[in-house]
Write a protein that holds these residues in place. Sequence first.
Motif, PDB file in Angstrom:
ATOM      1  N   LEU A   1      18.881 -39.094   1.347  1.00  0.00           N
ATOM      2  CA  LEU A   1      18.510 -38.246   0.203  1.00  0.00           C
ATOM      3  C   LEU A   1      19.513 -37.117  -0.011  1.00  0.00           C
ATOM      4  O   LEU A   1      19.763 -36.721  -1.153  1.00  0.00           O
ATOM      5  CB  LEU A   1      17.114 -37.657   0.423  1.00  0.00           C
ATOM      6  N   CYS A   2      20.074 -36.599   1.075  1.00  0.00           N
ATOM      7  CA  CYS A   2      21.041 -35.506   0.951  1.00  0.00           C
ATOM      8  C   CYS A   2      22.271 -35.931   0.151  1.00  0.00           C
ATOM      9  O   CYS A   2      22.923 -35.093  -0.481  1.00  0.00           O
ATOM     10  CB  CYS A   2      21.460 -35.007   2.336  1.00  0.00           C
ATOM     11  N   LEU A   3      22.584 -37.221   0.183  1.00  0.00           N
ATOM     12  CA  LEU A   3      23.724 -37.721  -0.593  1.00  0.00           C
ATOM     13  C   LEU A   3      23.415 -37.801  -2.078  1.00  0.00           C
ATOM     14  O   LEU A   3      24.324 -37.951  -2.896  1.00  0.00           O
ATOM     15  CB  LEU A   3      24.139 -39.107  -0.083  1.00  0.00           C
TER      16      LEU A   3
ATOM     17  N   THR B   1      12.380 -34.313  -7.483  1.00  0.00           N
ATOM     18  CA  THR B   1      11.444 -35.428  -7.708  1.00  0.00           C
ATOM     19  C   THR B   1      11.519 -36.435  -6.565  1.00  0.00           C
ATOM     20  O   THR B   1      10.488 -36.923  -6.076  1.00  0.00           O
ATOM     21  CB  THR B   1      11.751 -36.127  -9.044  1.00  0.00           C
ATOM     22  N   LEU B   2      12.747 -36.735  -6.124  1.00  0.00           N
ATOM     23  CA  LEU B   2      12.919 -37.653  -4.998  1.00  0.00           C
ATOM     24  C   LEU B   2      12.334 -37.059  -3.720  1.00  0.00           C
ATOM     25  O   LEU B   2      11.718 -37.770  -2.923  1.00  0.00           O
ATOM     26  CB  LEU B   2      14.403 -37.966  -4.797  1.00  0.00           C
ATOM     27  N   THR B   3      12.532 -35.758  -3.536  1.00  0.00           N
ATOM     28  CA  THR B   3      11.971 -35.086  -2.356  1.00  0.00           C
ATOM     29  C   THR B   3      10.456 -35.203  -2.345  1.00  0.00           C
ATOM     30  O   THR B   3       9.852 -35.554  -1.314  1.00  0.00           O
ATOM     31  CB  THR B   3      12.374 -33.596  -2.336  1.00  0.00           C
ATOM     32  N   TYR B   4       9.845 -34.911  -3.474  1.00  0.00           N
ATOM     33  CA  TYR B   4       8.388 -35.002  -3.571  1.00  0.00           C
ATOM     34  C   TYR B   4       7.910 -36.442  -3.350  1.00  0.00           C
ATOM     35  O   TYR B   4       6.991 -36.693  -2.559  1.00  0.00           O
ATOM     36  CB  TYR B   4       7.920 -34.500  -4.933  1.00  0.00           C
ATOM     37  N   GLY B   5       8.554 -37.381  -4.026  1.00  0.00           N
ATOM     38  CA  GLY B   5       8.125 -38.776  -3.938  1.00  0.00           C
ATOM     39  C   GLY B   5       8.210 -39.336  -2.531  1.00  0.00           C
ATOM     40  O   GLY B   5       7.262 -39.965  -2.040  1.00  0.00           O
ATOM     41  N   PHE B   6       9.327 -39.089  -1.871  1.00  0.00           N
ATOM     42  CA  PHE B   6       9.481 -39.642  -0.523  1.00  0.00           C
ATOM     43  C   PHE B   6       8.640 -38.890   0.504  1.00  0.00           C
ATOM     44  O   PHE B   6       8.225 -39.476   1.505  1.00  0.00           O
ATOM     45  CB  PHE B   6      10.957 -39.656  -0.118  1.00  0.00           C
TER      46      PHE B   6
ATOM     47  N   ALA C   1      27.013 -48.313  -1.335  1.00  0.00           N
ATOM     48  CA  ALA C   1      26.672 -47.618  -2.565  1.00  0.00           C
ATOM     49  C   ALA C   1      27.684 -46.511  -2.823  1.00  0.00           C
ATOM     50  O   ALA C   1      28.371 -46.047  -1.899  1.00  0.00           O
ATOM     51  CB  ALA C   1      25.262 -47.031  -2.471  1.00  0.00           C
ATOM     52  N   GLU C   2      27.776 -46.101  -4.062  1.00  0.00           N
ATOM     53  CA  GLU C   2      28.727 -45.044  -4.434  1.00  0.00           C
ATOM     54  C   GLU C   2      28.545 -43.753  -3.634  1.00  0.00           C
ATOM     55  O   GLU C   2      29.526 -43.144  -3.207  1.00  0.00           O
ATOM     56  CB  GLU C   2      28.588 -44.745  -5.931  1.00  0.00           C
TER      57      GLU C   2
ATOM     58  N   LEU D   1      18.040 -46.073  -2.972  1.00  0.00           N
ATOM     59  CA  LEU D   1      16.577 -46.167  -2.970  1.00  0.00           C
ATOM     60  C   LEU D   1      16.111 -47.450  -2.279  1.00  0.00           C
ATOM     61  O   LEU D   1      15.130 -47.434  -1.529  1.00  0.00           O
ATOM     62  CB  LEU D   1      16.049 -46.116  -4.406  1.00  0.00           C
ATOM     63  N   LEU D   2      16.821 -48.546  -2.530  1.00  0.00           N
ATOM     64  CA  LEU D   2      16.478 -49.808  -1.862  1.00  0.00           C
ATOM     65  C   LEU D   2      16.696 -49.703  -0.354  1.00  0.00           C
ATOM     66  O   LEU D   2      15.913 -50.244   0.433  1.00  0.00           O
ATOM     67  CB  LEU D   2      17.315 -50.944  -2.432  1.00  0.00           C
TER      68      LEU D   2
END
Length: 254
Positions: free
Chosen positions: A57-59, A72-77, A136-137, A10-11
Amino acid sequence: MAVGGVGTSLLLMAGIMVTVGLCRRLTRRRLRYHRRLCTFLLEMFSTFQICACTNELCLLGNVEPKPHAALTLTYGFTVLHGLTLTGSTCNPCGTLQPMWGGGTSVKMGGLKIAAQFMAAALARVFMRFIWSLEMAEPHSGALSKGCSNPMQTTEMQAFCIELLFSVVFQLTILRVESVNPKYKVHLIALLITMLVYAGGNLTGAIFNPALAFSLHANCFYDKFLSYSLVYWIAPSLGTILVAFIWDEILPRIS
């Protein structure tokens, strides 16, 4: 997936958005009298942001709880992209529509589409470099993946899905043109999230040729004809169909 890994992703996406915002502002200030170059760079920076963030985002598709976290991430971004990238289409199909109606010249439209595909390629190269650092992981093992096979159905069904989604999306864009921008961005984000939920497991629900190339370049390399038919021709055909109906058919009926 660890919370820390998601936070790092996210960062990273936030950093991309801030950097692109600064580049867009600098471009407007320095090149406002060079219309074509300014248009090209603004479209390229904007498409780069969408492609780079969507690659990341796909990861995060397996973040728990599934599929709520990913949606939720899709909508937010999508909302953030809409708020920060005003004036850019970031989608060759979105450029084709005004070209059909005469609102954009062929030369200017071609310039924007070239910028979009260049940005798609640059975003892929950039994200592969970032993933190689394994900050990141989710980045671990990302480079070793070949074609992710987003088509989980027959080629004909995938073609119809992408065409239908493109029709729905472009028609909605035309219908909400007069809506207040602060509400419009949420309506479009909600529609995209719903389409991703409905068809994401079948085709990825991309309906953006440049984004599809950025996400699945390996697939285009392995099966160019199939993937260009589904992810380039289908959404473009859907856009032209909407433009034809909107400009030629509806005015005669009303």
